[in-house]
Design a protein around this motif. Sequence first.
Motif, PDB file in Angstrom:
ATOM      1  N   ARG A   1       8.809   7.416  36.051  1.00 37.66           N
ATOM      2  CA  ARG A   1       9.690   6.346  35.605  1.00 37.66           C
ATOM      3  C   ARG A   1      10.960   6.917  34.977  1.00 37.66           C
ATOM      4  O   ARG A   1      10.909   7.759  34.083  1.00 37.66           O
ATOM      5  CB  ARG A   1       8.962   5.498  34.561  1.00 37.66           C
TER       6      ARG A   1
ATOM      7  N   GLU B   1      15.927  11.446  53.616  1.00 41.01           N
ATOM      8  CA  GLU B   1      14.926  10.507  54.110  1.00 41.01           C
ATOM      9  C   GLU B   1      13.724  11.327  54.578  1.00 41.01           C
ATOM     10  O   GLU B   1      13.850  12.516  54.899  1.00 41.01           O
ATOM     11  CB  GLU B   1      15.464   9.693  55.303  1.00 41.01           C
TER      12      GLU B   1
ATOM     13  N   THR C   1      21.941   4.155  49.954  1.00 36.82           N
ATOM     14  CA  THR C   1      20.621   4.704  50.265  1.00 36.82           C
ATOM     15  C   THR C   1      20.673   6.198  49.966  1.00 36.82           C
ATOM     16  O   THR C   1      21.752   6.789  49.930  1.00 36.82           O
ATOM     17  CB  THR C   1      20.257   4.482  51.751  1.00 36.82           C
TER      18      THR C   1
ATOM     19  N   MET D   1      13.915   9.099  44.579  1.00 38.26           N
ATOM     20  CA  MET D   1      15.087   8.625  45.326  1.00 38.26           C
ATOM     21  C   MET D   1      14.957   7.129  45.535  1.00 38.26           C
ATOM     22  O   MET D   1      13.853   6.620  45.663  1.00 38.26           O
ATOM     23  CB  MET D   1      15.167   9.357  46.662  1.00 38.26           C
ATOM     24  N   ARG D   2      16.042   6.453  45.562  1.00 36.92           N
ATOM     25  CA  ARG D   2      15.932   4.995  45.671  1.00 36.92           C
ATOM     26  C   ARG D   2      17.187   4.403  46.296  1.00 36.92           C
ATOM     27  O   ARG D   2      18.255   5.008  46.295  1.00 36.92           O
ATOM     28  CB  ARG D   2      15.682   4.378  44.307  1.00 36.92           C
ATOM     29  N   ASP D   3      17.014   3.194  46.806  1.00 36.56           N
ATOM     30  CA  ASP D   3      18.120   2.429  47.358  1.00 36.56           C
ATOM     31  C   ASP D   3      18.809   1.658  46.238  1.00 36.56           C
ATOM     32  O   ASP D   3      18.186   1.297  45.249  1.00 36.56           O
ATOM     33  CB  ASP D   3      17.589   1.413  48.368  1.00 36.56           C
TER      34      ASP D   3
ATOM     35  N   GLU E   1      23.406   7.027  36.388  1.00 36.61           N
ATOM     36  CA  GLU E   1      22.421   5.937  36.482  1.00 36.61           C
ATOM     37  C   GLU E   1      22.098   5.390  35.092  1.00 36.61           C
ATOM     38  O   GLU E   1      21.923   4.186  34.906  1.00 36.61           O
ATOM     39  CB  GLU E   1      21.138   6.413  37.167  1.00 36.61           C
TER      40      GLU E   1
ATOM     41  N   PRO F   1       8.096  12.537  40.923  1.00 34.95           N
ATOM     42  CA  PRO F   1       8.680  11.225  40.627  1.00 34.95           C
ATOM     43  C   PRO F   1       7.994  10.602  39.407  1.00 34.95           C
ATOM     44  O   PRO F   1       6.780  10.655  39.276  1.00 34.95           O
ATOM     45  CB  PRO F   1       8.372  10.412  41.892  1.00 34.95           C
TER      46      PRO F   1
ATOM     47  N   ASN G   1      12.561  -2.438  53.992  1.00 35.31           N
ATOM     48  CA  ASN G   1      12.035  -2.359  52.625  1.00 35.31           C
ATOM     49  C   ASN G   1      12.460  -3.521  51.735  1.00 35.31           C
ATOM     50  O   ASN G   1      11.768  -3.853  50.789  1.00 35.31           O
ATOM     51  CB  ASN G   1      12.498  -1.062  51.937  1.00 35.31           C
ATOM     52  N   HIS G   2      13.648  -4.082  51.989  1.00 32.35           N
ATOM     53  CA  HIS G   2      14.227  -5.032  51.036  1.00 32.35           C
ATOM     54  C   HIS G   2      14.463  -6.417  51.628  1.00 32.35           C
ATOM     55  O   HIS G   2      15.142  -7.238  51.019  1.00 32.35           O
ATOM     56  CB  HIS G   2      15.541  -4.479  50.482  1.00 32.35           C
TER      57      HIS G   2
ATOM     58  N   TYR H   1      14.696  10.431  38.682  1.00 30.27           N
ATOM     59  CA  TYR H   1      14.831  10.328  40.121  1.00 30.27           C
ATOM     60  C   TYR H   1      15.128  11.701  40.696  1.00 30.27           C
ATOM     61  O   TYR H   1      15.658  12.574  40.016  1.00 30.27           O
ATOM     62  CB  TYR H   1      15.910   9.311  40.471  1.00 30.27           C
TER      63      TYR H   1
END
Lengths: 425, 425
Positions: free
Chosen positions: B155, A37, A33, B1-3, B352, B153, A130-131, B158
Motif C-alpha cells: 500500500r 506491462e 498507463t 504499477m497502476r493506471d 504521487e 508491491p 480493467n476499468h 508503487y
Amino acid sequence: MRDAVPPAAELRRQVANRVLDVYSRYGFEPISTPALENLEVLMGSQGGENEKLIFKVLKRGARLEAAAGQAGAGQAGAGQAGAGQAGAGQAGAGQAGAGQAGAGQAGEADLADLGLRFDLTVPLARFVANHLHELPMPLKVAHVGPVWRAERPQRGRYREFTQCDIDIIGEPSIAAEVELCAATVDALASVGIAGCTVRLNDRRLLRAAVERHLGQVDAGPVYIALDKLDKLGPDEVAGELARAGHDRRAIEGLLAALSAGEDGVPERLWGGATAPVAAAVRRTLEALATMGVPARFDPTLVRGMGYYTGQIFELAHPDVPYSLAGGGRYDGMAARFGAPPLPMCGFSIGFERICEMVDPGRLGPPRPKQVVACTSDEALLDALQQARARRQQEPDLVLSVVRQARNTQKQREDFQRLGYSYSQI
Amino acid sequence: MRDAVPPAAELRRQVANRVLDVYSRYGFEPISTPALENLEVLMGSQGGENEKLIFKVLKRGARLEAAAGQAGAGQAGAGQAGAGQAGAGQAGAGQAGAGQAGAGQAGEADLADLGLRFDLTVPLARFVANHLHELPMPLKVAHVGPVWRAERPQRGRYREFTQCDIDIIGEPSIAAEVELCAATVDALASVGIAGCTVRLNDRRLLRAAVERHLGQVDAGPVYIALDKLDKLGPDEVAGELARAGHDRRAIEGLLAALSAGEDGVPERLWGGATAPVAAAVRRTLEALATMGVPARFDPTLVRGMGYYTGQIFELAHPDVPYSLAGGGRYDGMAARFGAPPLPMCGFSIGFERICEMVDPGRLGPPRPKQVVACTSDEALLDALQQARARRQQEPDLVLSVVRQARNTQKQREDFQRLGYSYSQI
C-alpha cells in the motif's frame, strides 16, 4: 534514446499542453498507463514487427533463479542452458539464426516477465478491460507517454519516443474515425502546424486487393512489403515480394491496382464484396470534407501494426516525407483481456516529429526572463530573498539568481542563448 | 504499477504544470533524460538499497547469445549456467543466498545491459557530464519523469512512480540548499499544500555521531537502520544495530545523542571538527527563516541514498506521516562520468504523494463540460460538425459528442461523475 536539453524540454511541455488542451475540449479524458506491462500482454498482440523490438525485463530474485534452473534442466548439454536459449530466440526474431527461434523464444520468456510497451494501443486495450465498469461508454481518452522499441539507432529514429494518442471505445460507426481525424488536425493547428492532409484506407480493401492478385496468402508479410512503397518505390517492393515467392505478374497486377486506386474512387477499385467497406471510406472522406479537414483515399496506405480491423489513416504534411500521426480501427482488441468485443479506434501523434516542426515563436510571446549574477555569498542570499518577493509581485516574470562565474562573458552568452537578460549585482 | 483513470490523470497534469511553472519562474530550466540508462551508469552510483531494486533489461540478439554462451562456458556443471548465476545474484542482492552474490551478479550483468532508472539524480549527473559545455553554469534544472524500483508491491508504494526534481549544479554554498527549499515550498503552495516544514541535517554530522559512538564502522548499514527511526521507533532500531554486532551501550549513546539534538542546536551537539558543518546548517536554517520558510534541524534525518556528501533535507507536512520531498547535496557525482567535480544539490518531490493531497477545488474553477448524446449515425456526424464550430466560438468550453447508450441513465451518471452536464439530441 536522448536527453532533452533546454530549451527543447520546455517546448515539449508547451506543445503537449496545447495538444492535450484541444483533446480535452473534444471530451478526450486524459489517462495514463505504466511503462512496464506483463510480457503476455505485449506478446501475441498482433503488434507486427514491433513485438520483436520489445525491451524485456529480467525476472528478479527467486523467480529468475527458478526460471533459469528450469530452462537449464530442459537442455542436455552444458554451458548453453537458459540464457543460451534466450540468445538464440532473440536472434531468431530479429537478425539471424531463424531456425532456432521456436525453442529459443520459450527460453527467453523464462528469463523475462515484464516488457516496456512498444505502443500505447495494446496497454489501452488492457486498461479498457480493467476499468470498463468505472467509466462512461462510449469512452474517449487521451493517452500520452513514452514507448520503447529496440531498433538499431539511426537518424530520426529513437529507441525511446513519445506517443500522444486519442482513442474512442464503443463507437462502431465512422463517427469515430471522423472525430479522431478532426481533433488531431485541430491539435496540430493549435501548435502552428497547418496544411495537414488525412490519408485514408481500409485494411479490408487492402486484403481484398492482395487476395485478388496474390490469392489466399499470409497477408502480414505482404503488408510489411507494401508499407515500404513510399520509401523504396515499386521496383524494390516488387523485388521483395518476388523473393518471398509471389508470382512476378501477380505482383505487378497488385501494384498497378494500388497505384490506379489513387484516383480517389474507392468503390470502383475492388468492387463486389468490398462495396460497403469502400462506401464507408467514401462517407468518412465526405464527412471530413464537410468539416474542412483535407482528406484523400490512399489505397497504398498499410500501417505497420497487425491489429487493425477496419479503416486506417495517417496525417501527411507537405514539409516532411513521413507521417505526423497514424491510427486506425482495432475492434475487439480488449476482448483478449476479458472485455466484451468493443469497437475501438485511435489516432497517435508522433510527438517528437511534431515538436521538431513547431516554430516556438508561434506558441505566443515568450515570458520576460532575467538572471541576476551575484559576486558574493551574502549578495546571493539577499538576492534569493528579494527575487522571491519580486516573483510574487510580477506573476509572469522568470527571475533566476546565480553566482557570478569567473568567465562572466561566457556566462552572459550562455544565459542569453536561453532567452535571459543578464545583470550583475 | 497502476493506471491513472479519469479524473486522476487530468489532476496530475494540472499539478505538474503548476509545480513546473513555479520552478520555471525560479529559473529552473526543464530537461528530460531517457528512462533507460546503461547499467554501468546506474550500478555503483551509491544509490544505496535502490541499486538492488533496478529493473534490468535483457540484452538483445547476438549480444545476448554471446553473453549467455560466455557465462555458460565459465561454469562446469550443466543446467545452472548463465541465468542460473543471475538468479543467485539477484537473490543475494535482495532476499536470500547472499553467499553466491559476488559471482552471481557478474552473471546477471552478462545478461542485461540496460536498466530502468531508480531516481533522477544519477541520470542527471550523467546528463551534466554529457552537456556541460552547451549550458550556463551555475545550471538550474527541473527534471520530471517516472522512475522504477522493483519493490514488493504494498500500500502506498508503487514500482513505477514519478519524481519531480530541481537541481543546482555549480553552486558550492548554502545558497543552493536555501533556494531549493524555498522553491519547493512555493511549488507545493501553488497547488494548495501549505504548512510544510523543512527538516534539515548534514551527512557529515551524522557520520561524526556514528563514529563518536560506534567507532570507525561502515556507516552505510548504520544509516539504513537509523533511517527507520520514524517508522519503527528507537527500540527496534537498537535491536537491528545490536544484531549487526554493535555494542548495546554504544547504540544507546548514539540514539540518545540523536534525540537530544532535536533541541535544534546543531553546534552544541557534536562539537570539534564538525563545528563549521554545524554552523552552515544553522545559516541555512536562518536564511530559510528570513524568507518565511519553516525549517528545523533534525539530527535523525538520514535519507536512503548513499551518494549524499553534505546537507540533506526533507519536507514534512502535519497531515501525513511520510515526507513529501527529499533531497541533499551530492557534490562531485558528475565526475564519475568525466565531468569536473562540480558541486551539485537537488530536491525531489514525490509526485504521487502530493497529487493525493491536492484538493482539485483549490486549483481554480473547473471548466464548463458538456456532453451531447446522439441517437443516430446522422445526428452524430452533424453534432460532431456543430460541436467543432461551437468550440471555436467558446474557447473555454469542453464539449464532447457521443452515441447515446442503451442504458441512458447509467451513461448520464457516468458522465456526470466526470463533471459533464448531459444532454440528448
